[in-house]
Scaffold this motif. Structure first.
Motif, mmCIF file in Angstrom:
data_model
loop_
_atom_site.group_PDB
_atom_site.id
_atom_site.type_symbol
_atom_site.label_atom_id
_atom_site.label_comp_id
_atom_site.label_asym_id
_atom_site.label_seq_id
_atom_site.Cartn_x
_atom_site.Cartn_y
_atom_site.Cartn_z
ATOM 1 N N ARG A 1 30.702 -15.378 -22.079
ATOM 2 C CA ARG A 1 29.259 -15.111 -22.103
ATOM 3 C C ARG A 1 28.690 -15.090 -20.694
ATOM 4 O O ARG A 1 27.905 -14.207 -20.332
ATOM 5 C CB ARG A 1 28.564 -16.184 -22.942
ATOM 6 N N ARG B 1 27.170 -11.862 -18.538
ATOM 7 C CA ARG B 1 25.846 -11.976 -17.917
ATOM 8 C C ARG B 1 25.924 -11.642 -16.436
ATOM 9 O O ARG B 1 25.097 -10.899 -15.901
ATOM 10 C CB ARG B 1 25.316 -13.402 -18.115
ATOM 11 N N THR B 2 26.927 -12.201 -15.758
ATOM 12 C CA THR B 2 27.070 -11.980 -14.325
ATOM 13 C C THR B 2 27.317 -10.512 -14.002
ATOM 14 O O THR B 2 26.732 -9.958 -13.063
ATOM 15 C CB THR B 2 28.217 -12.842 -13.770
ATOM 16 N N THR C 1 26.448 -7.847 -15.734
ATOM 17 C CA THR C 1 25.226 -7.064 -15.949
ATOM 18 C C THR C 1 24.216 -7.307 -14.844
ATOM 19 O O THR C 1 23.583 -6.367 -14.333
ATOM 20 C CB THR C 1 24.606 -7.408 -17.315
ATOM 21 N N LYS D 1 13.534 -8.975 -19.108
ATOM 22 C CA LYS D 1 14.406 -7.839 -19.408
ATOM 23 C C LYS D 1 13.627 -6.654 -19.979
ATOM 24 O O LYS D 1 14.003 -5.504 -19.764
ATOM 25 C CB LYS D 1 15.519 -8.256 -20.356
ATOM 26 N N THR E 1 17.586 -13.756 -11.771
ATOM 27 C CA THR E 1 18.857 -14.407 -11.454
ATOM 28 C C THR E 1 18.663 -15.899 -11.241
ATOM 29 O O THR E 1 19.480 -16.711 -11.705
ATOM 30 C CB THR E 1 19.475 -13.788 -10.186
ATOM 31 N N LEU F 1 18.482 -17.591 -14.562
ATOM 32 C CA LEU F 1 19.682 -17.509 -15.392
ATOM 33 C C LEU F 1 20.767 -18.496 -14.973
ATOM 34 O O LEU F 1 21.719 -18.722 -15.718
ATOM 35 C CB LEU F 1 20.256 -16.085 -15.350
ATOM 36 N N THR G 1 20.801 -3.716 -19.663
ATOM 37 C CA THR G 1 19.891 -4.824 -19.373
ATOM 38 C C THR G 1 19.344 -5.453 -20.651
ATOM 39 O O THR G 1 19.063 -6.657 -20.696
ATOM 40 C CB THR G 1 18.729 -4.328 -18.488
ATOM 41 N N LEU H 1 20.894 -8.757 -21.960
ATOM 42 C CA LEU H 1 20.720 -10.045 -21.284
ATOM 43 C C LEU H 1 19.770 -10.949 -22.065
ATOM 44 O O LEU H 1 18.901 -10.462 -22.804
ATOM 45 C CB LEU H 1 20.172 -9.838 -19.877
#
Length: 565
Positions: free
Chosen positions: A358, A362-363, A365, A419, A469, A472, A525, A528
């Motif tokens: 997961r 995420r990273t 994207t 997003k 970022t 997240l 995107t 996310l």
């Protein structure tokens, strides 16, 4: 309780935070200046191969004259040579990179059918000085076979930005945000001035590379810094408007480029613009998030007391209040601090961003958004001087159009989420690129307008990805996450100049590439998670979620140290 309670008790953006914020954001202007300074540093004016002696007469088609500077603004190498006669009676046909000496000409005419001696022109070029008095191109003759050296200037700078983003982002997690801000600020000033006094091209490139590292280091860390010093209620606005300072830097470049046409004086002026920051940057405090994450509770308490005093409030908040009052497995607060310090001493690496499937998705994207944001940003920015019309106005507009984009981006992020703001912005940028392709080339104003719309949209996505970022990822790897994301962003910025050069193959190829990538990444995107209203996370709880805490140090549920909500 959470570290975010600091802002509920002491203010989300009161006097103390405002002073710190505007001081840190002011220096970000220098980053925008140095990133785009090369637009005019490497400007190539019209030029023609020179001749050994003085010119007395000139022919260009049916035009005649005696001054070379009268013909250079209109000379085009693909429309025929410039014919000149020298003081000693020689006649030369001059092109951009070649010249030919006529053998025994009878009359001074434009068309000559006799014998000629052609040779390559490797020095003694004549440059049009109506727009540019001096650039590194004119000083070091970076034309013809050496033109590629001038084209390398921006990619090499962006390569330095890439290295600086990764290096300083990692170091900031180890030694603190403030030390990096101070170091990179001093380097930006010193190296910026050093560039102006470069004795040759190679020194110029080395100084610019080091300057790029320093500028990138400051820009990466300042976003983390202001994010960790402002509360949730204003964090969207404060992080986005650091970009506004960068945009102001672009406008300063356009204004300075218009007023100063000698490259080394231009470079000195640009380097001096933010030098006052050096007088007070050493007074910047470390962030409370970093101090608590590193277990420096005494320094954190002093900082809270100072914040309260400057904000005109009574500080009843103690660092102990930000930690759970229950003892963890019988440990005292000192033991907790030692555990945090042991955890912080573990070596962090980029692999920590891929702790699970997961997190890895995420990273990837997030990195893709950084890449297309940067690629589109610099394709629109660097290409603005080639849109037609006044290049200084075009570059100024490229910076000015960013200011409303950040206002729109802030409202969008607060109302509909990160997003849901980022994805439509990327899609709009893609549509603008496609429309630029279909617009007739003779409608110059419409092409400029669409380019500004594309820059407006890509700036929204490029601006919000910094805050996105930060939200997240946890404090212990937040600078690393932003630094590695910025690294991918700089990969895009390294590619961007070469993408702009693809216009020589097909004039709309750069827009086509940016448009397709923006659309694809805009769709990705949507996968996310949303972070609207999420406090910044920190230390052991998120470390456990990332699989970075071992069993011996793993806190029990309900007993772990909480530094986020």
């Amino acid at each position: 309780m959470t570290v975010e309670r600091i802002f509920d008790e002491l203010g989300h953006f009161k006097r103390f935070q405002a002073c710190v914020y505007f001081a840190a954001a002011f220096q970000a202007v220098a980053c925008g200046i140095h990133y785009l300074a090369s637009v005019f540093l490497v400007e190539t004016p019209n030029f023609v191969c020179g001749v050994p002696t003085n010119v007395s007469d000139i022919l260009l088609g049916n035009q005649t004259g005696s001054l070379l500077e009268d013909f250079l603004p209109q000379f085009r190498g693909d429309t025929g040579p410039l014919v000149v006669r020298t003081d000693n009676g020689q006649q030369w046909e001059l092109g951009r990179c070649h010249r030919a000496l006529r053998i025994r000409p009878e009359n001074f005419v434009y068309e000559f059918h006799g014998n000629k001696t052609a040779e390559k022109c490797d020095s003694a070029f004549a440059y049009d000085q109506s727009e540019v008095l001096q650039s590194i191109v004119t000083d070091w003759d970076l034309v013809c076979d050496r033109a590629w050296l001038a084209k390398l200037c921006q990619p090499i700078f962006m390569l330095g930005v890439l290295v600086g983003a990764l290096v300083f982002g990692d170091i900031a997690d180890r030694v603190g945000r403030v030390k990096i801000l101070m170091f990179t600020s001093v380097c930006q000033f010193g190296l910026g001035v050093s560039v102006a006094f470069s004795p040759n091209y190679y020194y110029f490139m080395v100084f610019r590379f080091l300057l790029a590292m320093a500028s990138s280091g400051y820009l990466v860390v300042v976003f983390v810094y202001v994010t960790e010093f402002t509360g949730i209620k204003v964090r969207t606005w404060t992080s986005m408007h650091v970009h506004a300072a960068f945009a102001v830097g672009i406008m300063v470049v356009a204004l300075t480029g218009y007023l100063v046409r000698v490259w080394w004086i231009y470079q000195i002026f640009l380097s001096l613009c933010t030098s006052p920051f050096l007088l007070f940057c050493w007074k910047l405090p470390e962030t409370p998030f970093y101090l608590i994450a590193k277990g420096k509770y005494k320094e954190a308490q002093i900082l809270l007391d100072n914040m309260a005093r400057v904000n005109g409030l009574e500080n009843r908040l103690r660092v102990e209040d930000l930690l759970e009052s229950e003892e963890r497995n019988g440990e005292t607060l000192l033991e907790k601090q030692e555990a945090v310090e042991r955890s912080s001493e573990k070596k962090l690496s980029i692999l920590d961003l891929f702790g699970s499937w997961r997190m890895a998705g995420r990273t990837c994207t997030v990195w893709a958004i950084w890449f297309i944001g940067s690629l589109g940003y610099y394709v629109f920015s660097l290409g603005s001087v080639n849109l037609g019309g006044n290049q200084y106005i075009n570059l100024f507009l490229v910076g000015a159009v960013e200011l409303p984009s950040y206002l729109v981006g802030c409202f969008g992020m607060d109302r509909i989420g990160r997003k849901k703001t980022c994805a439509p912005a990327l899609l709009l940028a893609g549509v603008a690129c496609i429309l630029i392709i279909v617009v007739p080339s003779d409608i110059e104003a419409l092409a400029i307008a669409l380019s500004m719309i594309g820059k407006f949209a890509i700036a929204i996505a490029f601006g919000l990805i910094y805050l996105y970022t930060c939200e997240l990822y946890p404090t212990i790897i937040r600078s690393l996450a932003v630094g590695s994301g910025s690294m991918m962003c700089r990969v895009g910025s390294v590619v961007a100049p070469f993408c702009v050069y693809l216009a020589d193959v097909w004039v709309y190829l750069p827009q086509l590439i940016v448009g397709i990538l923006a659309f694809i990444i805009g769709v990705l995107t949507l996968l996310l998670p949303e972070t609207l209203g999420r406090p910044l996370t920190s230390t052991l709880e998120e470390a456990e979620a990332l699989g970075r805490s071992d069993k011996r140090e793993k806190p029990q549920r309900g007993m772990e140290m909480k530094v986020h909500g």
